[in-house]
Every structure is written in C-alpha cells, then in structure tokens.
Write a protein that holds these residues in place. Structure first.
Motif, PDB file in Angstrom:
ATOM      1  N   ALA A  24      44.220  40.711  27.461  1.00 53.19           N
ATOM      2  CA  ALA A  24      45.398  41.510  27.821  1.00 53.19           C
ATOM      3  C   ALA A  24      44.917  42.874  28.309  1.00 53.19           C
ATOM      4  CB  ALA A  24      46.319  41.677  26.620  1.00 53.19           C
ATOM      5  N   ILE A  25      45.420  43.300  29.437  1.00 52.34           N
ATOM      6  CA  ILE A  25      45.079  44.601  30.001  1.00 52.34           C
ATOM      7  C   ILE A  25      46.345  45.442  30.007  1.00 52.34           C
ATOM      8  CG2 ILE A  25      44.276  45.831  32.049  1.00 52.34           C
ATOM      9  CD1 ILE A  25      42.699  43.266  32.752  1.00 52.34           C
ATOM     10  N   GLY A  26      46.328  46.552  29.309  1.00 48.22           N
ATOM     11  CA  GLY A  26      47.491  47.432  29.264  1.00 48.22           C
ATOM     12  C   GLY A  26      48.471  47.109  28.155  1.00 48.22           C
ATOM     13  N   TRP A  70      38.770  43.164  38.799  1.00 49.02           N
ATOM     14  CA  TRP A  70      40.131  43.379  39.282  1.00 49.02           C
ATOM     15  C   TRP A  70      40.241  44.788  39.840  1.00 49.02           C
ATOM     16  CZ3 TRP A  70      38.700  41.263  34.650  1.00 49.02           C
ATOM     17  CH2 TRP A  70      38.921  39.891  34.529  1.00 49.02           C
ATOM     18  N   LYS A  71      40.707  44.913  41.099  1.00 46.54           N
ATOM     19  CA  LYS A  71      40.778  46.205  41.780  1.00 46.54           C
ATOM     20  C   LYS A  71      42.174  46.815  41.750  1.00 46.54           C
ATOM     21  CE  LYS A  71      37.344  44.609  45.074  1.00 46.54           C
ATOM     22  NZ  LYS A  71      37.042  44.475  46.489  1.00 46.54           N
ATOM     23  N   VAL A  75      44.744  44.649  48.820  1.00 47.79           N
ATOM     24  CA  VAL A  75      43.699  43.736  49.277  1.00 47.79           C
ATOM     25  C   VAL A  75      42.587  43.779  48.245  1.00 47.79           C
ATOM     26  CG1 VAL A  75      41.989  43.272  51.078  1.00 47.79           C
ATOM     27  CG2 VAL A  75      44.255  44.115  51.713  1.00 47.79           C
ATOM     28  N   PRO A  76      42.262  42.713  47.596  1.00 47.67           N
ATOM     29  CA  PRO A  76      42.589  41.313  47.834  1.00 47.67           C
ATOM     30  C   PRO A  76      43.911  40.858  47.222  1.00 47.67           C
ATOM     31  CG  PRO A  76      41.114  41.423  45.988  1.00 47.67           C
ATOM     32  CD  PRO A  76      41.333  42.845  46.465  1.00 47.67           C
ATOM     33  N   GLY A  77      44.589  41.714  46.473  1.00 44.70           N
ATOM     34  CA  GLY A  77      45.845  41.388  45.801  1.00 44.70           C
ATOM     35  C   GLY A  77      45.857  42.088  44.455  1.00 44.70           C
ATOM     36  N   ILE A  78      47.000  42.589  44.063  1.00 47.08           N
ATOM     37  CA  ILE A  78      47.106  43.404  42.849  1.00 47.08           C
ATOM     38  C   ILE A  78      46.518  42.704  41.625  1.00 47.08           C
ATOM     39  CG2 ILE A  78      48.736  44.518  41.267  1.00 47.08           C
ATOM     40  CD1 ILE A  78      48.489  45.977  43.916  1.00 47.08           C
ATOM     41  N   LEU A  79      46.763  41.426  41.466  1.00 48.75           N
ATOM     42  CA  LEU A  79      46.328  40.699  40.263  1.00 48.75           C
ATOM     43  C   LEU A  79      45.150  39.768  40.517  1.00 48.75           C
ATOM     44  CD1 LEU A  79      49.874  39.831  38.903  1.00 48.75           C
ATOM     45  CD2 LEU A  79      48.443  41.771  38.281  1.00 48.75           C
ATOM     46  N   ARG A  80      44.529  39.860  41.684  1.00 52.50           N
ATOM     47  CA  ARG A  80      43.455  38.924  42.052  1.00 52.50           C
ATOM     48  C   ARG A  80      42.110  39.347  41.485  1.00 52.50           C
ATOM     49  NH1 ARG A  80      44.913  34.338  44.595  1.00 52.50           N
ATOM     50  NH2 ARG A  80      42.936  34.338  45.654  1.00 52.50           N
ATOM     51  N   ASP A  81      41.386  38.363  40.961  1.00 51.86           N
ATOM     52  CA  ASP A  81      40.023  38.556  40.486  1.00 51.86           C
ATOM     53  C   ASP A  81      39.094  38.376  41.684  1.00 51.86           C
ATOM     54  OD1 ASP A  81      37.540  38.502  39.266  1.00 51.86           O
ATOM     55  OD2 ASP A  81      37.950  36.730  38.046  1.00 51.86           O
ATOM     56  N   GLN A  87      39.614  34.429  38.095  1.00 50.05           N
ATOM     57  CA  GLN A  87      40.507  34.447  36.938  1.00 50.05           C
ATOM     58  C   GLN A  87      41.619  35.450  37.214  1.00 50.05           C
ATOM     59  OE1 GLN A  87      40.212  32.450  34.095  1.00 50.05           O
ATOM     60  NE2 GLN A  87      38.734  31.425  35.416  1.00 50.05           N
ATOM     61  N   HIS A  88      42.570  35.045  38.031  1.00 49.63           N
ATOM     62  CA  HIS A  88      43.640  35.950  38.444  1.00 49.63           C
ATOM     63  C   HIS A  88      44.547  36.281  37.264  1.00 49.63           C
ATOM     64  CE1 HIS A  88      41.998  35.004  42.277  1.00 49.63           C
ATOM     65  NE2 HIS A  88      42.439  33.761  42.249  1.00 49.63           N
ATOM     66  N   LEU A  89      45.048  37.509  37.262  1.00 50.59           N
ATOM     67  CA  LEU A  89      45.908  37.973  36.175  1.00 50.59           C
ATOM     68  C   LEU A  89      47.345  37.519  36.390  1.00 50.59           C
ATOM     69  CD1 LEU A  89      44.590  41.645  35.919  1.00 50.59           C
ATOM     70  CD2 LEU A  89      43.911  39.683  34.548  1.00 50.59           C
ATOM     71  N   VAL A  90      48.096  37.435  35.314  1.00 50.04           N
ATOM     72  CA  VAL A  90      49.528  37.148  35.367  1.00 50.04           C
ATOM     73  C   VAL A  90      50.243  38.216  34.565  1.00 50.04           C
ATOM     74  CG1 VAL A  90      49.278  34.664  35.697  1.00 50.04           C
ATOM     75  CG2 VAL A  90      49.410  35.574  33.404  1.00 50.04           C
ATOM     76  N   VAL A  91      51.435  38.559  34.977  1.00 46.19           N
ATOM     77  CA  VAL A  91      52.223  39.548  34.259  1.00 46.19           C
ATOM     78  C   VAL A  91      52.987  38.835  33.155  1.00 46.19           C
ATOM     79  CG1 VAL A  91      54.082  41.233  34.460  1.00 46.19           C
ATOM     80  CG2 VAL A  91      52.445  40.965  36.313  1.00 46.19           C
ATOM     81  N   SER A  92      52.880  39.350  31.942  1.00 45.87           N
ATOM     82  CA  SER A  92      53.580  38.724  30.823  1.00 45.87           C
ATOM     83  C   SER A  92      55.043  39.146  30.822  1.00 45.87           C
ATOM     84  CB  SER A  92      52.920  39.093  29.503  1.00 45.87           C
ATOM     85  OG  SER A  92      53.141  40.466  29.220  1.00 45.87           O
ATOM     86  N   ALA A  93      55.859  38.353  30.175  1.00 53.41           N
ATOM     87  CA  ALA A  93      57.289  38.639  30.104  1.00 53.41           C
ATOM     88  C   ALA A  93      57.575  39.910  29.305  1.00 53.41           C
ATOM     89  CB  ALA A  93      58.041  37.458  29.501  1.00 53.41           C
ATOM     90  N   GLY A  94      56.659  40.274  28.379  1.00 53.73           N
ATOM     91  CA  GLY A  94      56.855  41.443  27.559  1.00 53.73           C
ATOM     92  C   GLY A  94      56.699  42.715  28.331  1.00 53.73           C
TER      93      GLY A  94
END
Length: 94
Positions: A24-26, A70-71, A75-81, A87-94
């Motif tokens: 978890a990041i953040g 993760w940058k 570009v390459p995308g906010i959640l892209r590894d 290992q792309h990130l996903v935003v949790s519902a919380g």
C-alpha cells in the motif's frame, strides 16, 4: 542540493519479514483509519540494498536490481510500473 541525511538505529531484525497484505502506498493496506494527504514522487523498490550513488535521488530510472518503479506521471501512466515486472497499481475503494 542538500546532502542525504542518514540515521542509524540498532535492531536485531535481519530478515524473515513477510506479510499477506498487499503493498500500500499512501495508506495502510485494508485499513481506513489512516491515509496520506500529500504528494508522492517517484517510488523505486529494489531487490537489494543500494549504495548512496545508486539511490533514486542520484540515479533516476531503472536499475538492474529494480523490481518496481512508479513515476506517477501521465507517461507511462499514473499507476503504471515502469519495471519489467509490470506490477501496476490500483486505487483502493478506501
């Protein structure tokens, strides 16, 4: 332009740290009690300890020991590894 500060804390933990929770990041995984309210810049996770000259502060981009990068840029995308593991990130519902 300031030098990197370093703090050393003696401890007996040298390995064997494992978790069944996702990275978890953040925030804390599976917890709505805490969350980070601020900006996060590039994050790079490495397989091994890096020397000061290899840290993201002084050596931006992929490193042979990189397992996640993760940058948080369009570009390459906010959640892209950007590492080969993708290992792309996903935003949790919380």
């Amino acid at each position: 332009d300031e030098p990197v500060l370093k703090a050393t804390v003696p401890h007996s933990i040298v390995g064997g740290i494992q978790s069944t929770l996702p990275l978890a990041i953040g925030s804390r995984a599976k917890s709505e009690e805490t969350s980070f309210d601020g900006l996060i810049d590039d994050i790079r996770i490495s397989l091994e300890t890096l020397g000061q000259d290899e840290l993201l502060l002084t050596s931006e981009g992929l490193h042979p020991k990189t397992v996640g990068y993760w940058k948080f840029e369009t570009v390459p995308g906010i959640l892209r590894d950007s590492s080969v593991r993708e290992q792309h990130l996903v935003v949790s519902a919380g």
